[in-house]
Design an enzyme around this catalytic site. Structure first.
Site, short mmCIF file in Angstrom:
data_model
loop_
_atom_site.label_atom_id
_atom_site.label_comp_id
_atom_site.label_asym_id
_atom_site.label_seq_id
_atom_site.Cartn_x
_atom_site.Cartn_y
_atom_site.Cartn_z
N HIS A 185 33.85 32.34 34.01
CA HIS A 185 33.22 32.96 35.18
C HIS A 185 34.25 33.76 35.99
O HIS A 185 34.01 34.92 36.34
CB HIS A 185 32.58 31.86 36.04
CG HIS A 185 31.88 32.35 37.25
ND1 HIS A 185 30.51 32.39 37.34
CD2 HIS A 185 32.35 32.80 38.44
CE1 HIS A 185 30.18 32.86 38.54
NE2 HIS A 185 31.28 33.11 39.23
N GLU A 186 35.38 33.14 36.28
CA GLU A 186 36.39 33.81 37.11
C GLU A 186 37.04 34.98 36.36
O GLU A 186 37.31 36.03 36.95
CB GLU A 186 37.45 32.82 37.59
CG GLU A 186 36.90 31.69 38.45
CD GLU A 186 36.02 32.14 39.62
OE1 GLU A 186 36.26 33.22 40.19
OE2 GLU A 186 35.07 31.40 39.95
N HIS A 219 34.90 38.02 36.63
CA HIS A 219 35.06 38.74 37.91
C HIS A 219 36.17 39.79 37.82
O HIS A 219 36.05 40.88 38.39
CB HIS A 219 35.40 37.77 39.04
CG HIS A 219 34.22 37.15 39.69
ND1 HIS A 219 33.22 37.86 40.32
CD2 HIS A 219 33.87 35.84 39.81
CE1 HIS A 219 32.32 37.05 40.80
NE2 HIS A 219 32.67 35.81 40.51
N CYS A 257 27.23 31.63 41.93
CA CYS A 257 28.39 32.45 42.29
C CYS A 257 28.45 32.61 43.80
O CYS A 257 27.42 32.85 44.45
CB CYS A 257 28.28 33.82 41.61
SG CYS A 257 29.66 34.93 41.94
#
Length: 169
Positions: A131-132, A135, A89
């Protein structure tokens, strides 16, 4: 081109759930462009989410497996089949740990003009979409780690053993 600095773990914006986007205006288009400039401004980047540049908005950009674009207010449909691979990351630069993710992901949301958008992918693209999206919910990939891997990751983070923030998802 506006390449914005990446926020590093410890910054509260990375742990805060982002607000859904409701205004599809010039400010949003500028944010999408800043995110894309930040993504493409250094080699090896696969995605950047708005909180990583200090903005609490449900927006991310990606460049993975030959697919490049942005997504706003995403939701995910995930396969039951799982993949394990190293993940990193930009907000925890230089650290990579085996991370379990769904093998296939379909992300639904809208583009910068409010038009419906669907992105589906397997492998690395699926990993990047997950993953995004994490966030945008105030989660980092290390939150998904378990057992010895999690303990090792937390030790490395506490020790501040970060590299240059140019690589990662």
């Amino acid at each position: 081109m506006t390449m914005r600095p990446i926020r590093i773990i410890g910054d509260p914006v990375l742990r805060t759930r982002c607000e859904p986007v409701t205004s599809f205006d010039a400010d949003l288009r500028a944010l999408v462009q800043d995110l894309m400039d930040t993504l493409l401004g250094a080699p090896g980047r696969a995605g950047v989410a708005a909180p990583q540049i200090g903005v609490s908005a449900q927006v991310f950009v990606y460049d993975a497996d030959g697919h490049r674009g942005h997504l706003i207010n995403p939701t995910l449909d995930l396969s039951e089949e799982l993949q394990d691979d190293d993940e990193g990351c930009l907000s925890i630069p230089g650290l990579y740990f085996p991370t379990r993710r769904a093998t296939h992901a379909t992300a639904r949301g809208v583009d910068q003009h409010g038009e419906p958008l669907t992105i589906s992918g397997s492998g690395f693209l699926a990993r990047a979409l997950q993953h995004e999206t994490d966030h945008l919910h105030g989660r980092l990939y290390v939150d998904t780690l378990r057992g010895d891997t999690r303990r090792r990751a937390l030790r490395e983070i506490r020790a501040g053993r970060f590299d240059s923030p140019s690589r990662g998802l």
